[in-house]
Design a protein around this motif. Structure first.
Motif, PDB file in Angstrom:
ATOM      1  N   ARG A   1      24.191  69.395  45.270  1.00  0.00           N
ATOM      2  CA  ARG A   1      25.269  69.318  44.275  1.00  0.00           C
ATOM      3  C   ARG A   1      24.716  69.182  42.854  1.00  0.00           C
ATOM      4  O   ARG A   1      25.214  69.764  41.903  1.00  0.00           O
ATOM      5  CB  ARG A   1      26.170  68.109  44.586  1.00  0.00           C
ATOM      6  N   GLU A   2      23.626  68.406  42.710  1.00  0.00           N
ATOM      7  CA  GLU A   2      23.072  68.210  41.369  1.00  0.00           C
ATOM      8  C   GLU A   2      21.832  69.065  41.116  1.00  0.00           C
ATOM      9  O   GLU A   2      21.013  68.753  40.260  1.00  0.00           O
ATOM     10  CB  GLU A   2      22.781  66.730  41.160  1.00  0.00           C
ATOM     11  N   GLY A   3      21.711  70.106  41.902  1.00  0.00           N
ATOM     12  CA  GLY A   3      20.558  70.993  41.756  1.00  0.00           C
ATOM     13  C   GLY A   3      19.710  70.943  43.008  1.00  0.00           C
ATOM     14  O   GLY A   3      19.809  70.007  43.794  1.00  0.00           O
ATOM     15  N   PRO A   4      18.866  71.981  43.185  1.00  0.00           N
ATOM     16  CA  PRO A   4      18.096  72.054  44.425  1.00  0.00           C
ATOM     17  C   PRO A   4      17.062  70.940  44.536  1.00  0.00           C
ATOM     18  O   PRO A   4      16.431  70.575  43.554  1.00  0.00           O
ATOM     19  CB  PRO A   4      17.405  73.423  44.319  1.00  0.00           C
ATOM     20  N   ARG A   5      16.939  70.382  45.713  1.00  0.00           N
ATOM     21  CA  ARG A   5      15.930  69.357  45.994  1.00  0.00           C
ATOM     22  C   ARG A   5      15.230  69.786  47.280  1.00  0.00           C
ATOM     23  O   ARG A   5      15.881  69.987  48.308  1.00  0.00           O
ATOM     24  CB  ARG A   5      16.580  67.988  46.186  1.00  0.00           C
ATOM     25  N   THR A   6      13.927  69.940  47.197  1.00  0.00           N
ATOM     26  CA  THR A   6      13.166  70.350  48.384  1.00  0.00           C
ATOM     27  C   THR A   6      11.871  69.549  48.435  1.00  0.00           C
ATOM     28  O   THR A   6      11.468  68.934  47.440  1.00  0.00           O
ATOM     29  CB  THR A   6      12.757  71.840  48.326  1.00  0.00           C
ATOM     30  N   TYR A   7      11.236  69.593  49.582  1.00  0.00           N
ATOM     31  CA  TYR A   7       9.865  69.091  49.665  1.00  0.00           C
ATOM     32  C   TYR A   7       8.952  70.315  49.661  1.00  0.00           C
ATOM     33  O   TYR A   7       9.037  71.153  50.588  1.00  0.00           O
ATOM     34  CB  TYR A   7       9.703  68.253  50.942  1.00  0.00           C
ATOM     35  N   LEU A   8       8.180  70.472  48.615  1.00  0.00           N
ATOM     36  CA  LEU A   8       7.223  71.579  48.446  1.00  0.00           C
ATOM     37  C   LEU A   8       7.888  72.954  48.369  1.00  0.00           C
ATOM     38  O   LEU A   8       7.220  73.974  48.472  1.00  0.00           O
ATOM     39  CB  LEU A   8       6.204  71.592  49.606  1.00  0.00           C
TER      40      LEU A   8
ATOM     41  N   PRO B   1      13.163  77.016  45.837  1.00  0.00           N
ATOM     42  CA  PRO B   1      13.030  76.215  44.623  1.00  0.00           C
ATOM     43  C   PRO B   1      12.121  75.018  44.899  1.00  0.00           C
ATOM     44  O   PRO B   1      12.159  74.441  45.975  1.00  0.00           O
ATOM     45  CB  PRO B   1      14.468  75.748  44.334  1.00  0.00           C
ATOM     46  N   GLY B   2      11.304  74.687  43.893  1.00  0.00           N
ATOM     47  CA  GLY B   2      10.336  73.601  44.109  1.00  0.00           C
ATOM     48  C   GLY B   2       8.974  74.144  44.496  1.00  0.00           C
ATOM     49  O   GLY B   2       8.029  73.381  44.676  1.00  0.00           O
ATOM     50  N   SER B   3       8.856  75.480  44.612  1.00  0.00           N
ATOM     51  CA  SER B   3       7.534  76.100  44.807  1.00  0.00           C
ATOM     52  C   SER B   3       7.310  77.039  43.618  1.00  0.00           C
ATOM     53  O   SER B   3       8.256  77.337  42.884  1.00  0.00           O
ATOM     54  CB  SER B   3       7.494  76.857  46.138  1.00  0.00           C
TER      55      SER B   3
ATOM     56  N   ASN C   1      22.342  80.777  33.422  1.00  0.00           N
ATOM     57  CA  ASN C   1      23.149  82.008  33.365  1.00  0.00           C
ATOM     58  C   ASN C   1      24.379  81.944  34.264  1.00  0.00           C
ATOM     59  O   ASN C   1      25.188  82.862  34.271  1.00  0.00           O
ATOM     60  CB  ASN C   1      22.295  83.225  33.765  1.00  0.00           C
ATOM     61  N   ILE C   2      24.506  80.857  35.025  1.00  0.00           N
ATOM     62  CA  ILE C   2      25.651  80.751  35.930  1.00  0.00           C
ATOM     63  C   ILE C   2      26.521  79.583  35.471  1.00  0.00           C
ATOM     64  O   ILE C   2      26.067  78.426  35.503  1.00  0.00           O
ATOM     65  CB  ILE C   2      25.183  80.496  37.395  1.00  0.00           C
ATOM     66  N   PRO C   3      27.760  79.872  35.059  1.00  0.00           N
ATOM     67  CA  PRO C   3      28.612  78.781  34.578  1.00  0.00           C
ATOM     68  C   PRO C   3      28.741  77.694  35.647  1.00  0.00           C
ATOM     69  O   PRO C   3      28.972  77.994  36.821  1.00  0.00           O
ATOM     70  CB  PRO C   3      29.961  79.470  34.322  1.00  0.00           C
ATOM     71  N   GLY C   4      28.524  76.454  35.247  1.00  0.00           N
ATOM     72  CA  GLY C   4      28.708  75.318  36.163  1.00  0.00           C
ATOM     73  C   GLY C   4      27.494  75.004  37.030  1.00  0.00           C
ATOM     74  O   GLY C   4      27.478  73.996  37.726  1.00  0.00           O
ATOM     75  N   LYS C   5      26.483  75.861  36.990  1.00  0.00           N
ATOM     76  CA  LYS C   5      25.295  75.598  37.827  1.00  0.00           C
ATOM     77  C   LYS C   5      24.503  74.432  37.212  1.00  0.00           C
ATOM     78  O   LYS C   5      24.299  74.407  35.989  1.00  0.00           O
ATOM     79  CB  LYS C   5      24.435  76.873  37.888  1.00  0.00           C
ATOM     80  N   PRO C   6      24.082  73.464  38.049  1.00  0.00           N
ATOM     81  CA  PRO C   6      23.338  72.334  37.472  1.00  0.00           C
ATOM     82  C   PRO C   6      22.086  72.824  36.755  1.00  0.00           C
ATOM     83  O   PRO C   6      21.414  73.738  37.227  1.00  0.00           O
ATOM     84  CB  PRO C   6      22.955  71.494  38.695  1.00  0.00           C
ATOM     85  N   ARG C   7      21.809  72.207  35.615  1.00  0.00           N
ATOM     86  CA  ARG C   7      20.679  72.644  34.805  1.00  0.00           C
ATOM     87  C   ARG C   7      19.406  71.952  35.305  1.00  0.00           C
ATOM     88  O   ARG C   7      19.085  70.833  34.906  1.00  0.00           O
ATOM     89  CB  ARG C   7      20.982  72.278  33.350  1.00  0.00           C
ATOM     90  N   VAL C   8      18.712  72.624  36.177  1.00  0.00           N
ATOM     91  CA  VAL C   8      17.494  72.062  36.770  1.00  0.00           C
ATOM     92  C   VAL C   8      16.446  73.164  36.765  1.00  0.00           C
ATOM     93  O   VAL C   8      16.727  74.279  37.218  1.00  0.00           O
ATOM     94  CB  VAL C   8      17.760  71.639  38.241  1.00  0.00           C
ATOM     95  N   PHE C   9      15.265  72.865  36.248  1.00  0.00           N
ATOM     96  CA  PHE C   9      14.218  73.879  36.249  1.00  0.00           C
ATOM     97  C   PHE C   9      13.692  74.012  37.678  1.00  0.00           C
ATOM     98  O   PHE C   9      13.189  73.045  38.263  1.00  0.00           O
ATOM     99  CB  PHE C   9      13.094  73.510  35.282  1.00  0.00           C
ATOM    100  N   MET C  10      13.809  75.202  38.274  1.00  0.00           N
ATOM    101  CA  MET C  10      13.634  75.326  39.724  1.00  0.00           C
ATOM    102  C   MET C  10      12.213  75.607  40.217  1.00  0.00           C
ATOM    103  O   MET C  10      11.821  75.072  41.242  1.00  0.00           O
ATOM    104  CB  MET C  10      14.634  76.356  40.261  1.00  0.00           C
ATOM    105  N   PRO C  11      11.425  76.439  39.521  1.00  0.00           N
ATOM    106  CA  PRO C  11      10.078  76.670  40.083  1.00  0.00           C
ATOM    107  C   PRO C  11       9.124  75.501  39.793  1.00  0.00           C
ATOM    108  O   PRO C  11       9.319  74.758  38.834  1.00  0.00           O
ATOM    109  CB  PRO C  11       9.593  77.925  39.352  1.00  0.00           C
ATOM    110  N   TYR C  12       8.069  75.386  40.613  1.00  0.00           N
ATOM    111  CA  TYR C  12       7.039  74.367  40.382  1.00  0.00           C
ATOM    112  C   TYR C  12       5.928  74.983  39.538  1.00  0.00           C
ATOM    113  O   TYR C  12       5.368  76.013  39.923  1.00  0.00           O
ATOM    114  CB  TYR C  12       6.482  73.862  41.723  1.00  0.00           C
ATOM    115  N   VAL C  13       5.616  74.343  38.392  1.00  0.00           N
ATOM    116  CA  VAL C  13       4.612  74.923  37.496  1.00  0.00           C
ATOM    117  C   VAL C  13       3.426  73.983  37.287  1.00  0.00           C
ATOM    118  O   VAL C  13       2.664  74.131  36.331  1.00  0.00           O
ATOM    119  CB  VAL C  13       5.220  75.294  36.106  1.00  0.00           C
ATOM    120  N   GLY C  14       3.261  73.037  38.205  1.00  0.00           N
ATOM    121  CA  GLY C  14       2.232  72.014  38.003  1.00  0.00           C
ATOM    122  C   GLY C  14       0.824  72.416  38.425  1.00  0.00           C
ATOM    123  O   GLY C  14      -0.124  71.678  38.180  1.00  0.00           O
TER     124      GLY C  14
END
Ligand code: N01
Length: 545
Positions: A406-413, A429-431, A498-511
């Motif tokens: 609901r508040e954006g994608p949450r994954t392990y790895l 998301p998260g990779s 770009n999607i109205p209402g989509k939670p603003r969460v940076f999705m790829p992992y850049v670490g």
């Protein structure tokens, strides 16, 4: 395109959703583990993104020699790319070639869209259903559903009233489309539109480019691949392969901004501009973290735009000004800016005259109506999460993925989601995903998942599931990594803007070091995952009955 399907296998070890580069290789690896598989894809054939994105000018923005599987020496030897950046038909042919060679198609039911996946806690299996009424039980559910597979069309007033033809770049027809002599409106100026505008303008009567936000684009400098290019590639291949395995391939190799004089910085930009391609972002080591370095790289491109585009007013309107260069996916083009020097191309600056409506005869902005016979929507995708959230995915306790995210994608790895046992996402998301070479990333995820499933088999583990705390720690790491960069400063699809209402969460992992992190997790008996031992088969049979 309708075709006969092979009978569906109702009880399998694994369901694989998606027959793109991730899903195809996944099937190959699962077969090696001796697993039974049922694959599904909504498309009429293999290829994933390259099946759907057939718009004029569609081509890869990673050099073809690197946009290739590395897992099959036979394919590497047998396949020869014709150009530095392959066009869509050639990439699709490559996917088909691999699928034929390894007999992968028969694992899939095509034109079959998965509609739900429901975890049965007692049977410890997934029930997967499709829009064709199929119902399959599987121990594992592997989503190779792609990151840019759900096209997004804007909701403009009057859209349905248009009497001409409409197209979306992400759902291009299979039949040839001719724009010869026609008046065409293209809405959007992202990678897809930029590639297609250049091509459509070559034959169209007139092209109106409806631009809301200017984007940075660099020349591809595409060229045929010669024997000597191949020889040079094979010479550097062992080192490249090593970098892929270490996860350092494609990491910016330049010097930091401040270590160079202004002349050296400029020479570096010029050098990479002349080489062409997205490698421009590797001009400086800190281009994506240091705003001053980024401004310099962006100014250089703006200068080039002013040089190329003859009409100063048009050039000014094309200058990207609202985001750091690279913080939105950089576009790679073949003559895009020069296209605006053609008499049959008009840039419509929507910042000055926003679209008010689509009319039966064209596009009406605040200032005037542009009569067109065809409209091409290059308006993008519900990226990274769209394909997963479009399905009803119910995990432990009937909890839906939509609730979990609901508040954006949450994954392990980027590989698993807490509460969704035995469920894997390829390049989720998260990779590193969309910020990496997608073929290499698909391969890495498939290898990791396959090794994991083999390990579960060997160790009598029936269920694997991300630990919620490990997931939280990973999400924090993903966010921290993004916050050290300039990525969050752009309203990009990376962040769901770009999607109205989509939670603003940076999705790829850049670490960075992603592959070694995944390998280390595996080496520590899948640290951060909860593992449940197999129950005896009689109990399982009773549970399923
Ligand atoms: O989509 P986008 P894309 N009115 O989201 C505009 C990959 N790809 O399909 O910025 C007017 O980038 C929107 O404007 P704004 C690549 O990763 C790869 O082009 O929202 N305009 C924007 O200009 C890429 O990043 C290749 O103001 C509207 C455009 O539509 C990703 O796919 C080739 C609008 C959407 O741009 C997505 O690219 C092609 C409206 N109502 C794509 N709504 C390769 O080379 C949206 N826009 C491998």
């Amino acid at each position: 395109m309708s075709q006969d399907r092979a009978p569906i296998v109702a009880e399998v070890d694994a369901v694989v959703v998606g027959a793109g580069f991730g899903g195809l290789y996944m099937v190959h690896r699962l077969r090696k583990l001796g697993m039974s598989i049922q694959g599904f894809d909504a498309a009429g054939g293999v290829g994933g993104t390259w099946y759907w994105n057939r718009y004029p000018g569609a081509r890869c923005d990673i050099p073809s020699l690197f946009y290739s599987y590395t897992w099959s020496p036979e394919v590497q030897q047998a396949w020869r790319w014709s150009e530095k950046y392959a066009a869509q038909p050639e990439i699709l042919a490559y996917a088909e070639f691999v699928a034929e060679k390894y007999d992968l198609k028969r694992a899939f039911a095509f034109e079959s869209k998965v509609s739900s996946a429901v975890w049965d806690e007692v049977a410890r299996r997934w029930t997967v259903t499709t829009d064709r009424g199929d119902r399959v039980n599987a121990r594992f559910c592997i989503m190779a559903t792609g990151c840019l597979s759900v096209p997004r069309a804007p909701d403009l007033p009057g859209q349905d009233s248009f009497e001409g033809e409409t197209f979306h770049t992400g759902r291009w027809p299979h039949e040839p489309v001719s724009f010869e002599g026609r008046r065409v409106g293209v809405i959007g100026t992202g990678s897809s539109a930029i590639q297609s505008i250049t091509e459509i303008a070559k034959t169209a009567g007139h092209v109106f480019v409806f631009q809301r936000t200017p984007n940075f684009s660099v020349p591809a400098r595409n060229a045929p691949l010669r024997d000597e290019d191949y020889s040079a590639f094979w010479e550097q291949y062992p080192a490249y392969r090593q970098m892929v395995l270490e996860g350092t391939a494609g990491i910016a190799g330049g010097s930091p901004f401040r270590s160079l004089t202004a002349e050296q910085q400029r020479a570096r930009f010029e050098e990479l501009w002349n080489i062409g391609g997205a490698g421009y972002l590797g001009a400086l080591a800190d281009l994506l973290t240091n705003p001053v370095a980024n401004d310099a790289a962006a100014d250089f491109v703006r200068e080039k735009i002013r040089e190329i585009v003859k009409d100063p007013e048009v050039a000014e309107a094309l200058l990207p000004d609202d985001h750091p260069i690279g913080a939105k996916r950089i576009c790679v083009d073949t003559g895009y800016y020069d296209t605006f020097n053609r008499d049959n191309v008009t840039l419509v600056n929507l910042r000055k005259e926003p679209i008010e409506a689509i009319t039966p005869a064209g596009v009406r902005t605040r200032d005037q109506e542009y009569p067109v016979e065809a409209i091409v929507f290059g308006t993008g995708f519900d990226a990274m999460t769209g394909a997963l959230l479009n399905l009803d995915i119910l995990g432990r306790g009937g909890f839906t993925l939509a609730e979990a995210w609901r508040e954006g994608p949450r994954t392990y790895l980027g590989l698993q989601i807490a509460g969704f046992p035995n469920f894997f996402t390829i390049t989720g998301p998260g990779s590193p995903s969309v910020l990496s070479n997608m073929i290499s990333s698909c391969e890495q995820h498939v290898d990791w998942i396959s090794d994991c499933l083999g390990w579960l088999q060997d160790n009598g583990v029936e269920v694997i599931e991300a630990d919620p705390q490990a997931q939280e720690d990973w999400v924090e790491k993903v966010n921290e990594a993004a916050d050290k960069t300039l990525f969050p400063r752009a309203n990009s699809w990376y962040i769901g803007a770009n999607i109205p209402g989509k939670p603003r969460v940076f999705m790829p992992y850049v670490g960075g070091h992603y592959r070694s992190i995944c390998n280390q997790v595996a080496a520590e008996s899948y640290r951060g995952f909860r593992l449940s031992k197999s129950r005896d088969s009689a109990t399982q049979r009773a549970a399923r009955a």
